[in-house]
Design a protein around this motif. Sequence first.
Motif, PDB file in Angstrom:
ATOM      1  N   LEU A   5      34.586  20.567 -15.499  1.00 47.62           N
ATOM      2  CA  LEU A   5      33.138  20.347 -15.540  1.00 47.62           C
ATOM      3  C   LEU A   5      32.915  19.083 -16.350  1.00 47.62           C
ATOM      4  O   LEU A   5      33.211  19.043 -17.550  1.00 47.62           O
ATOM      5  CB  LEU A   5      32.414  21.521 -16.202  1.00 47.62           C
ATOM      6  N   ALA A   6      32.415  18.046 -15.691  1.00 47.51           N
ATOM      7  CA  ALA A   6      32.296  16.760 -16.373  1.00 47.51           C
ATOM      8  C   ALA A   6      31.345  15.845 -15.627  1.00 47.51           C
ATOM      9  O   ALA A   6      31.204  15.936 -14.408  1.00 47.51           O
ATOM     10  CB  ALA A   6      33.665  16.095 -16.493  1.00 47.51           C
ATOM     11  N   HIS A   7      30.706  14.952 -16.393  1.00 50.06           N
ATOM     12  CA  HIS A   7      29.888  13.907 -15.771  1.00 50.06           C
ATOM     13  C   HIS A   7      30.774  12.849 -15.123  1.00 50.06           C
ATOM     14  O   HIS A   7      30.483  12.374 -14.026  1.00 50.06           O
ATOM     15  CB  HIS A   7      28.994  13.253 -16.823  1.00 50.06           C
ATOM     16  N   ARG A   8      31.853  12.477 -15.811  1.00 49.43           N
ATOM     17  CA  ARG A   8      32.757  11.438 -15.305  1.00 49.43           C
ATOM     18  C   ARG A   8      34.200  11.936 -15.426  1.00 49.43           C
ATOM     19  O   ARG A   8      34.941  11.511 -16.326  1.00 49.43           O
ATOM     20  CB  ARG A   8      32.561  10.140 -16.096  1.00 49.43           C
ATOM     21  N   PRO A   9      34.614  12.813 -14.538  1.00 52.82           N
ATOM     22  CA  PRO A   9      35.984  13.327 -14.603  1.00 52.82           C
ATOM     23  C   PRO A   9      36.996  12.250 -14.217  1.00 52.82           C
ATOM     24  O   PRO A   9      36.643  11.227 -13.618  1.00 52.82           O
ATOM     25  CB  PRO A   9      35.973  14.458 -13.568  1.00 52.82           C
ATOM     26  N   ALA A  10      38.237  12.481 -14.564  1.00 52.93           N
ATOM     27  CA  ALA A  10      39.308  11.583 -14.138  1.00 52.93           C
ATOM     28  C   ALA A  10      39.367  11.555 -12.608  1.00 52.93           C
ATOM     29  O   ALA A  10      39.093  12.570 -11.953  1.00 52.93           O
ATOM     30  CB  ALA A  10      40.642  12.053 -14.710  1.00 52.93           C
ATOM     31  N   TYR A  66      40.148  22.717 -18.925  1.00 52.99           N
ATOM     32  CA  TYR A  66      39.470  21.448 -19.197  1.00 52.99           C
ATOM     33  C   TYR A  66      38.437  21.605 -20.315  1.00 52.99           C
ATOM     34  O   TYR A  66      37.774  22.635 -20.435  1.00 52.99           O
ATOM     35  CB  TYR A  66      38.799  20.924 -17.922  1.00 52.99           C
ATOM     36  N   GLU A  67      38.277  20.541 -21.093  1.00 58.99           N
ATOM     37  CA  GLU A  67      37.405  20.571 -22.255  1.00 58.99           C
ATOM     38  C   GLU A  67      35.955  20.876 -21.888  1.00 58.99           C
ATOM     39  O   GLU A  67      35.210  21.469 -22.674  1.00 58.99           O
ATOM     40  CB  GLU A  67      37.504  19.235 -22.998  1.00 58.99           C
ATOM     41  N   GLY A  68      35.546  20.493 -20.694  1.00 60.42           N
ATOM     42  CA  GLY A  68      34.174  20.734 -20.262  1.00 60.42           C
ATOM     43  C   GLY A  68      33.812  22.203 -20.143  1.00 60.42           C
ATOM     44  O   GLY A  68      32.619  22.542 -20.129  1.00 60.42           O
ATOM     45  N   VAL A  69      34.793  23.085 -20.060  1.00 59.28           N
ATOM     46  CA  VAL A  69      34.479  24.516 -20.035  1.00 59.28           C
ATOM     47  C   VAL A  69      33.802  24.921 -21.344  1.00 59.28           C
ATOM     48  O   VAL A  69      32.855  25.710 -21.361  1.00 59.28           O
ATOM     49  CB  VAL A  69      35.744  25.364 -19.781  1.00 59.28           C
ATOM     50  N   HIS A  70      34.280  24.354 -22.452  1.00 57.27           N
ATOM     51  CA  HIS A  70      33.651  24.625 -23.743  1.00 57.27           C
ATOM     52  C   HIS A  70      32.361  23.838 -23.912  1.00 57.27           C
ATOM     53  O   HIS A  70      31.327  24.377 -24.314  1.00 57.27           O
ATOM     54  CB  HIS A  70      34.630  24.280 -24.869  1.00 57.27           C
ATOM     55  N   GLY A 100      52.244  17.053 -22.602  1.00 61.37           N
ATOM     56  CA  GLY A 100      51.823  15.889 -21.839  1.00 61.37           C
ATOM     57  C   GLY A 100      51.628  16.235 -20.364  1.00 61.37           C
ATOM     58  O   GLY A 100      51.927  17.334 -19.912  1.00 61.37           O
ATOM     59  N   GLY A 101      51.107  15.287 -19.644  1.00 56.31           N
ATOM     60  CA  GLY A 101      50.955  15.454 -18.205  1.00 56.31           C
ATOM     61  C   GLY A 101      49.630  16.028 -17.761  1.00 56.31           C
ATOM     62  O   GLY A 101      49.394  16.180 -16.560  1.00 56.31           O
ATOM     63  N   ALA A 102      48.744  16.371 -18.705  1.00 56.83           N
ATOM     64  CA  ALA A 102      47.446  16.924 -18.313  1.00 56.83           C
ATOM     65  C   ALA A 102      46.639  15.867 -17.570  1.00 56.83           C
ATOM     66  O   ALA A 102      46.648  14.689 -17.924  1.00 56.83           O
ATOM     67  CB  ALA A 102      46.678  17.391 -19.544  1.00 56.83           C
ATOM     68  N   PRO A 103      45.893  16.261 -16.528  1.00 55.58           N
ATOM     69  CA  PRO A 103      45.185  15.279 -15.705  1.00 55.58           C
ATOM     70  C   PRO A 103      43.887  14.759 -16.288  1.00 55.58           C
ATOM     71  O   PRO A 103      43.332  13.787 -15.783  1.00 55.58           O
ATOM     72  CB  PRO A 103      44.921  16.050 -14.401  1.00 55.58           C
ATOM     73  N   ASP A 104      43.365  15.385 -17.345  1.00 55.02           N
ATOM     74  CA  ASP A 104      42.101  14.956 -17.942  1.00 55.02           C
ATOM     75  C   ASP A 104      42.048  15.515 -19.364  1.00 55.02           C
ATOM     76  O   ASP A 104      43.014  16.131 -19.829  1.00 55.02           O
ATOM     77  CB  ASP A 104      40.916  15.444 -17.105  1.00 55.02           C
TER      78      ASP A 104
END
Length: 260
Positions: A5-10, A66-70, A100-104
């Motif tokens: 959940l993001a305004h500008r995701p990767a 993803y951080e946007g969940v919080h 490492g390796g997380a997409p966002d």
Amino acid sequence: MYHALAHRPAPSVRALSVSPEAFAEQMALLGDRGFTPLTTAALAAVWRGRGRLPDRPVLITFDDGYEGVHRHALPVLARHGFAATLFVSTGWLRGPYDGGGAPDTMLDWDQVRQLAAAGVEIGGHSHTHPQLDQLDDRRLGHEAARCREIVAAELGAAPVSFAYPYGYSTRRVRRAVRAAGFEQALAVGNALARRGQGPYALERVTVRRSTEIGEFARLVDGRSVGRLFAGDRALTKAYAVVRGARRAGLVPGARGPSGN
């Protein structure tokens, strides 16, 4: 099934992301139509004979961590009093186990604890988010067990629900997840969950950035699911053949039709 959940995701996760505004609109629709969200564990308990389902039950699930969940989902869920389940890939979360390796941008463990304290069920999603059906037995067992071990250590309670990375599972994968101590697991399938699927192969529908509110309404009402996901199902069936050949050593590796 949600992801970022993001305004500008990767760019790599944009197609499977949802804007915060769209998520808020979708949750408002669930509330207006009288749906009752519950956790994956609660659904499984009812289907095992413990209690009854509420009116118009629905699962709200988030994969990966993803951080946007919080940042974006938690305030909306709290406003509506909605339950949800978050499935975390422990090696992607920020903190001592980050490989490492997380997409966002991902959650950290303090944020995961805050989500759990707010009533969000925390489930497992493997440790490094591999295609589990392509692993040998040792690595497969490690991915499930290590994920459960880390969540238990960080939250003080072992997770009981699991979601397969990319949605891929086989009978061998499901056995490994069960052996690791998980009591139920979710696939993708882009179909409604039904009791007959069994506790380790429950299906979900994908909510994407392209999912408009009218389409979302049809999905949660169980209308036109087959038509809306006809292309996804065709790709999934075709790629199942590729994965089977790959396991047999006949073709090189490939990511597949979606990056759940």
